[in-house]
Design a protein around this motif. Sequence first.
Motif, PDB file in Angstrom:
ATOM      1  N   SER A   1       0.819  -1.214   0.000  1.00 40.40           N
ATOM      2  CA  SER A   1       0.000   0.000   0.000  1.00 40.40           C
ATOM      3  C   SER A   1       0.844   1.253   0.000  1.00 40.40           C
ATOM      4  O   SER A   1       0.426   2.295  -0.489  1.00 40.40           O
ATOM      5  CB  SER A   1      -0.938   0.005   1.219  1.00 40.40           C
ATOM      6  N   SER A   2       2.077   1.173   0.564  1.00 37.93           N
ATOM      7  CA  SER A   2       2.933   2.355   0.629  1.00 37.93           C
ATOM      8  C   SER A   2       3.711   2.563  -0.655  1.00 37.93           C
ATOM      9  O   SER A   2       4.248   3.631  -0.895  1.00 37.93           O
ATOM     10  CB  SER A   2       3.910   2.245   1.802  1.00 37.93           C
ATOM     11  N   THR A   3       3.813   1.546  -1.494  1.00 38.24           N
ATOM     12  CA  THR A   3       4.574   1.667  -2.734  1.00 38.24           C
ATOM     13  C   THR A   3       3.694   1.734  -3.969  1.00 38.24           C
ATOM     14  O   THR A   3       4.181   2.059  -5.047  1.00 38.24           O
ATOM     15  CB  THR A   3       5.530   0.471  -2.882  1.00 38.24           C
ATOM     16  N   VAL A   4       2.408   1.444  -3.814  1.00 36.00           N
ATOM     17  CA  VAL A   4       1.547   1.411  -4.988  1.00 36.00           C
ATOM     18  C   VAL A   4       1.406   2.787  -5.622  1.00 36.00           C
ATOM     19  O   VAL A   4       1.176   2.916  -6.820  1.00 36.00           O
ATOM     20  CB  VAL A   4       0.155   0.846  -4.620  1.00 36.00           C
ATOM     21  N   GLY A   5       1.573   3.850  -4.818  1.00 32.40           N
ATOM     22  CA  GLY A   5       1.403   5.192  -5.346  1.00 32.40           C
ATOM     23  C   GLY A   5       2.666   5.793  -5.928  1.00 32.40           C
ATOM     24  O   GLY A   5       2.662   6.960  -6.318  1.00 32.40           O
ATOM     25  N   LEU A   6       3.772   5.030  -5.977  1.00 28.01           N
ATOM     26  CA  LEU A   6       5.005   5.559  -6.508  1.00 28.01           C
ATOM     27  C   LEU A   6       4.846   5.949  -7.977  1.00 28.01           C
ATOM     28  O   LEU A   6       4.365   5.165  -8.788  1.00 28.01           O
ATOM     29  CB  LEU A   6       6.133   4.528  -6.367  1.00 28.01           C
ATOM     30  N   GLN A   7       5.246   7.159  -8.296  1.00 34.53           N
ATOM     31  CA  GLN A   7       5.133   7.623  -9.670  1.00 34.53           C
ATOM     32  C   GLN A   7       6.342   7.193 -10.491  1.00 34.53           C
ATOM     33  O   GLN A   7       7.357   6.772  -9.953  1.00 34.53           O
ATOM     34  CB  GLN A   7       4.982   9.144  -9.687  1.00 34.53           C
ATOM     35  N   LYS A   8       6.225   7.332 -11.797  1.00 37.44           N
ATOM     36  CA  LYS A   8       7.261   6.902 -12.720  1.00 37.44           C
ATOM     37  C   LYS A   8       8.107   8.088 -13.182  1.00 37.44           C
ATOM     38  O   LYS A   8       7.709   9.251 -13.065  1.00 37.44           O
ATOM     39  CB  LYS A   8       6.630   6.231 -13.943  1.00 37.44           C
ATOM     40  N   VAL A   9       9.273   7.763 -13.735  1.00 38.44           N
ATOM     41  CA  VAL A   9      10.064   8.773 -14.423  1.00 38.44           C
ATOM     42  C   VAL A   9       9.315   9.187 -15.685  1.00 38.44           C
ATOM     43  O   VAL A   9       8.773   8.346 -16.411  1.00 38.44           O
ATOM     44  CB  VAL A   9      11.449   8.199 -14.797  1.00 38.44           C
ATOM     45  N   THR A  10       9.242  10.466 -15.949  1.00 32.63           N
ATOM     46  CA  THR A  10       8.587  10.947 -17.168  1.00 32.63           C
ATOM     47  C   THR A  10       9.649  11.281 -18.222  1.00 32.63           C
ATOM     48  O   THR A  10      10.724  11.787 -17.896  1.00 32.63           O
ATOM     49  CB  THR A  10       7.730  12.183 -16.893  1.00 32.63           C
ATOM     50  N   ILE A  11       9.328  10.981 -19.464  1.00 33.95           N
ATOM     51  CA  ILE A  11      10.251  11.197 -20.582  1.00 33.95           C
ATOM     52  C   ILE A  11       9.580  12.094 -21.613  1.00 33.95           C
ATOM     53  O   ILE A  11       8.382  11.956 -21.873  1.00 33.95           O
ATOM     54  CB  ILE A  11      10.633   9.867 -21.270  1.00 33.95           C
ATOM     55  N   LYS A  12      10.368  12.977 -22.176  1.00 31.15           N
ATOM     56  CA  LYS A  12       9.880  13.770 -23.303  1.00 31.15           C
ATOM     57  C   LYS A  12      10.937  13.727 -24.405  1.00 31.15           C
ATOM     58  O   LYS A  12      12.139  13.619 -24.141  1.00 31.15           O
ATOM     59  CB  LYS A  12       9.598  15.222 -22.898  1.00 31.15           C
ATOM     60  N   ALA A  13      10.480  13.775 -25.643  1.00 33.94           N
ATOM     61  CA  ALA A  13      11.383  13.784 -26.793  1.00 33.94           C
ATOM     62  C   ALA A  13      10.901  14.866 -27.761  1.00 33.94           C
ATOM     63  O   ALA A  13       9.763  14.817 -28.241  1.00 33.94           O
ATOM     64  CB  ALA A  13      11.416  12.429 -27.479  1.00 33.94           C
TER      65      ALA A  13
ATOM     66  N   ALA B   1      12.507  12.958 -12.668  1.00 30.25           N
ATOM     67  CA  ALA B   1      12.259  11.949 -11.638  1.00 30.25           C
ATOM     68  C   ALA B   1      10.953  12.246 -10.915  1.00 30.25           C
ATOM     69  O   ALA B   1      10.527  13.400 -10.830  1.00 30.25           O
ATOM     70  CB  ALA B   1      13.415  11.913 -10.650  1.00 30.25           C
ATOM     71  N   PRO B   2      10.324  11.226 -10.369  1.00 30.49           N
ATOM     72  CA  PRO B   2       9.076  11.450  -9.624  1.00 30.49           C
ATOM     73  C   PRO B   2       9.357  12.148  -8.296  1.00 30.49           C
ATOM     74  O   PRO B   2      10.496  12.151  -7.816  1.00 30.49           O
ATOM     75  CB  PRO B   2       8.543  10.034  -9.400  1.00 30.49           C
ATOM     76  N   PRO B   3       8.330  12.737  -7.690  1.00 33.71           N
ATOM     77  CA  PRO B   3       8.517  13.356  -6.373  1.00 33.71           C
ATOM     78  C   PRO B   3       8.601  12.293  -5.288  1.00 33.71           C
ATOM     79  O   PRO B   3       8.314  11.113  -5.522  1.00 33.71           O
ATOM     80  CB  PRO B   3       7.247  14.207  -6.215  1.00 33.71           C
TER      81      PRO B   3
ATOM     82  N   MET C   1      15.723   1.370 -11.528  1.00 32.57           N
ATOM     83  CA  MET C   1      15.139   0.787 -10.316  1.00 32.57           C
ATOM     84  C   MET C   1      14.458   1.909  -9.548  1.00 32.57           C
ATOM     85  O   MET C   1      15.046   2.978  -9.342  1.00 32.57           O
ATOM     86  CB  MET C   1      16.221   0.157  -9.438  1.00 32.57           C
ATOM     87  N   ASP C   2      13.217   1.689  -9.130  1.00 34.45           N
ATOM     88  CA  ASP C   2      12.527   2.734  -8.380  1.00 34.45           C
ATOM     89  C   ASP C   2      12.875   2.644  -6.894  1.00 34.45           C
ATOM     90  O   ASP C   2      13.686   1.820  -6.471  1.00 34.45           O
ATOM     91  CB  ASP C   2      11.015   2.682  -8.617  1.00 34.45           C
ATOM     92  N   ALA C   3      12.255   3.504  -6.092  1.00 31.89           N
ATOM     93  CA  ALA C   3      12.583   3.584  -4.671  1.00 31.89           C
ATOM     94  C   ALA C   3      12.265   2.310  -3.922  1.00 31.89           C
ATOM     95  O   ALA C   3      12.827   2.045  -2.854  1.00 31.89           O
ATOM     96  CB  ALA C   3      11.841   4.760  -4.031  1.00 31.89           C
ATOM     97  N   ALA C   4      11.371   1.491  -4.459  1.00 35.43           N
ATOM     98  CA  ALA C   4      11.011   0.231  -3.821  1.00 35.43           C
ATOM     99  C   ALA C   4      11.828  -0.936  -4.396  1.00 35.43           C
ATOM    100  O   ALA C   4      11.513  -2.099  -4.166  1.00 35.43           O
ATOM    101  CB  ALA C   4       9.522  -0.046  -4.010  1.00 35.43           C
TER     102      ALA C   4
END
Length: 575
Positions: A97-109, A133-135, A396-399
């Motif tokens: 439940s604490s990691t499900v809300g982790l956001q992703k890295v966003t990419i733009k080209a 990077a996500p907050p 690799m994300d924070a989790a």
Amino acid sequence: MASSENKKCGVCNGSLTNQATFTAACSHSFHFTCIRNTFANNANHLPVCPLCQPISNTINVLPNNVYKASSLLEQEPLQFSDDEPLLEASPSSSSSSSTVGLQKVTIKAIPERPAVSASESVPQFTVLIGLKAPPLSNDFRAPIDLVTVLDVSGSMSGEKLSLVKRAMHFVIDQLGPRDRLSVVSFSSRAQRVFRLRGMTESGRRDAKLAVDSLWATGGTSIGEGLKKGSRVLGERRYKNPVASIIFLSDGCDTCYGGYGGPRMTETVVPVHSFGFGTDHDAVTLHAISDASGGTFSFIGSYEMVQGAFASCIGGLLSVVTRGLRLTLRSASDGVVMKSIPSGRYTSEITDHGSKALIHVGDLYADEEKEFLINLSVPTEETEGTTSLLDIVCSYMDAASNESVEIESVEIRRVKTVSPSDMKVKLEVDRQRNRLRAAESIAEAQKKAETGDLTGARDLLAKGRTDIVASSSAKAGDVLCVWLEEDMRETERRMGSAEQYQQEGRAYALSGISSHGAQRATTKGETVAGAGPVERFSRDRSCRYNPYSTRSMALMVVKSDQLSNNTNGTIDQKEN
């Protein structure tokens, strides 16, 4: 000089062979038990060498005015595999439940132009790839193993060491129970004064005891300090996901004549180095950080050391993305990647320009990186679109979960290009200005090293003129305004040979480090860490920095508030 086998204990005169020993910063050696008993029998419990006492008349004293000998001295083992085991994450922080809300890295080209004539072949076309990077999500971030390597040579005595100790107390207080800290000091030799331990309540208390036991004496061996700090992390039994070294020095290496001592670049983790004052070896400290993937900061005023440390750990304690890399593939025949000016981050182009890789590494929360990919675009037989690049972002994300993000970029192929389609995108133009500024500062610093300060200033002046004339600067882009002002300040600090020696070299190198890593560094009298502002002011008190993050800014604010809440009195007694 007597061999190690013939050395005698300075207390009991017995042989030091095959026994636990302690060597003071003055190079006198003792049996560990002898020196411990000597400290314990000292009426004031002060760390003094029995052969040349007093090394120090006073040290920062804890509220009870007593230091225990066991806290002052930590027996140094032959191998630093005595690190404290990692503290397991609490069930609440490790639950799904604490990691499900982790956001992703966003990419733009973003292609430099949206459309190209179908009949036109473009030998040099630029695509911007941006990452963010996500907050931080409920402060969910990777725990760190941190080693602070601190210069305690004779020149650090008095106010300087007092301020460093206060800054270290602040750092210790920001670390959590899952973070681990080790403290290494160096003068003529290096010593690990605190093993790698978790910053629980007792861990923080003992770490502060170890920091407060430091006193200044002897010469400066930068190589030995770095070597010992690297060993602490290299020989540890357990490993947190993030590891780093904070390295502070106020002088030049007096033991090896500069950079020729023990190999200083063989570090397995980033070294964030801090040049303290006007007499430090900026070239060596910058080289250490650049080779290890860290940053170099120039602390121009002694009182800034806590803010500089705060900015650095604000980033280190907000790592949400690890081991990020970009894999690029040509998406159409004839699209060939030519170059990737990626700064400090390593990049490689393979398979005749059809594949490329950029190694970015760890990202702080909300941190942004932008890279320009220079490629060639072939002609097309018909109108339509040309796919340029397929982009894969893996990390690799924070989790500690593996994540992959995919992006692509294409351009329209038309019979006739409209005037609006001929304009270069401002996002691409501003990044060209950033690279132009970084290159100008680096080239100017090289000229200044040869004594050609006039040529260095002229080069910076031309770079500023080019940036001001760019389309993004004319559009009022805040980054371009900041770049021009930064180059102007670098130019000002190259006013004379004396000024360059005292501050110009360090200011330029800290700027080169910041631009190369796209990461904020402390430069001169400005602590890095203030977040972006809506409108930029030319007032030098404005602390806008395009590379700073929210976490860095909040940590600097916290440091400032803590300093403002004290009475401002610093213990300036001899340390």
